[in-house]
Design a protein around this motif. Structure first.
Motif, PDB file in Angstrom:
ATOM      1  N   TRP A   1       1.551   0.596  -3.878  1.00  0.00           N
ATOM      2  CA  TRP A   1       0.271   1.407  -3.169  1.00  0.00           C
ATOM      3  C   TRP A   1       0.711   2.699  -2.635  1.00  0.00           C
ATOM      4  O   TRP A   1      -0.055   3.504  -2.057  1.00  0.00           O
ATOM      5  CB  TRP A   1      -1.515   0.818  -2.540  1.00  0.00           C
TER       6      TRP A   1
ATOM      7  N   GLY B   1      -5.677   3.864  -9.388  1.00  0.00           N
ATOM      8  CA  GLY B   1      -5.580   3.769  -8.004  1.00  0.00           C
ATOM      9  C   GLY B   1      -4.908   2.341  -8.375  1.00  0.00           C
ATOM     10  O   GLY B   1      -4.317   1.466  -7.506  1.00  0.00           O
TER      11      GLY B   1
ATOM     12  N   HIS C   1      -4.495   8.545  -6.776  1.00  0.00           N
ATOM     13  CA  HIS C   1      -5.131   8.977  -7.276  1.00  0.00           C
ATOM     14  C   HIS C   1      -6.578   9.858  -7.414  1.00  0.00           C
ATOM     15  O   HIS C   1      -7.311  10.947  -7.809  1.00  0.00           O
ATOM     16  CB  HIS C   1      -5.948   7.183  -7.635  1.00  0.00           C
TER      17      HIS C   1
END
Length: 160
Positions: free
Chosen positions: A131, A105, A148
């Motif tokens: 992201w 992440g 993630h």
């Protein structure tokens, strides 16, 4: 008869991210204040930040997420949005899974290094774009898992 919890919606995820961003900002500010007090204001020499300051901030923020995920499965931001991170079979997240989830992440943060070859604007947008890319699998995965979560074998379940 028990039913499988529903996956957390994108809206709930984004809400939790915003809340956690506020919590992380507060944590960073408190750590910064404590560092300033401990060093009598010498965290910077005027031009550069002390070598230990940013790694310390990173470790404290990482600890916030790791402790939250392994002890209850929820960060401060996840609680009001009623979502919890668990393993695929609904078990609490182990430290190893939480570390992997955190590491994957956090990879978009390396986009900040663009600052050295580009502009600050590009460097600040790079993690945001990263992201967003990390969330793409959530649109196709049955449990709406982001990259993630796929890597760590976890998912975000909606509570109640």
């Amino acid at each position: 008869m028990t039913t499988q919890p529903l996956p957390a919606s994108l809206a709930r995820r984004v809400g939790a991210i915003v809340y956690d961003a506020l919590a992380v900002t507060a944590i960073v500010m408190v750590v910064g204040l404590l560092c300033q007090l401990a060093t009598a204001g010498h965290v910077t020499d005027g031009a550069r930040i002390a070598w230990w300051y940013q790694p310390l901030q990173g470790l404290v923020v990482a600890a916030y997420f790791l402790v939250s995920w392994t002890r209850g499965g929820q960060t401060l931001g996840m609680r009001p949005w009623r979502i919890r991170v668990t393993t695929l079979d609904g078990q609490p997240v182990t430290l190893a899974r939480a570390l992997l989830r955190l590491a994957v992440g956090a990879l978009p943060l390396f986009g900040l290094a663009i600052f050295w070859v580009g502009t600050m604007r590009w460097a600040l947008w790079a993690p945001v774009v990263g992201w967003a890319i990390w969330l793409i699998p959530a649109f196709f995965d049955q449990r709406r898992r982001a990259l993630h979560d796929l890597a760590a074998g976890t998912w975000l379940a909606r509570l109640g």
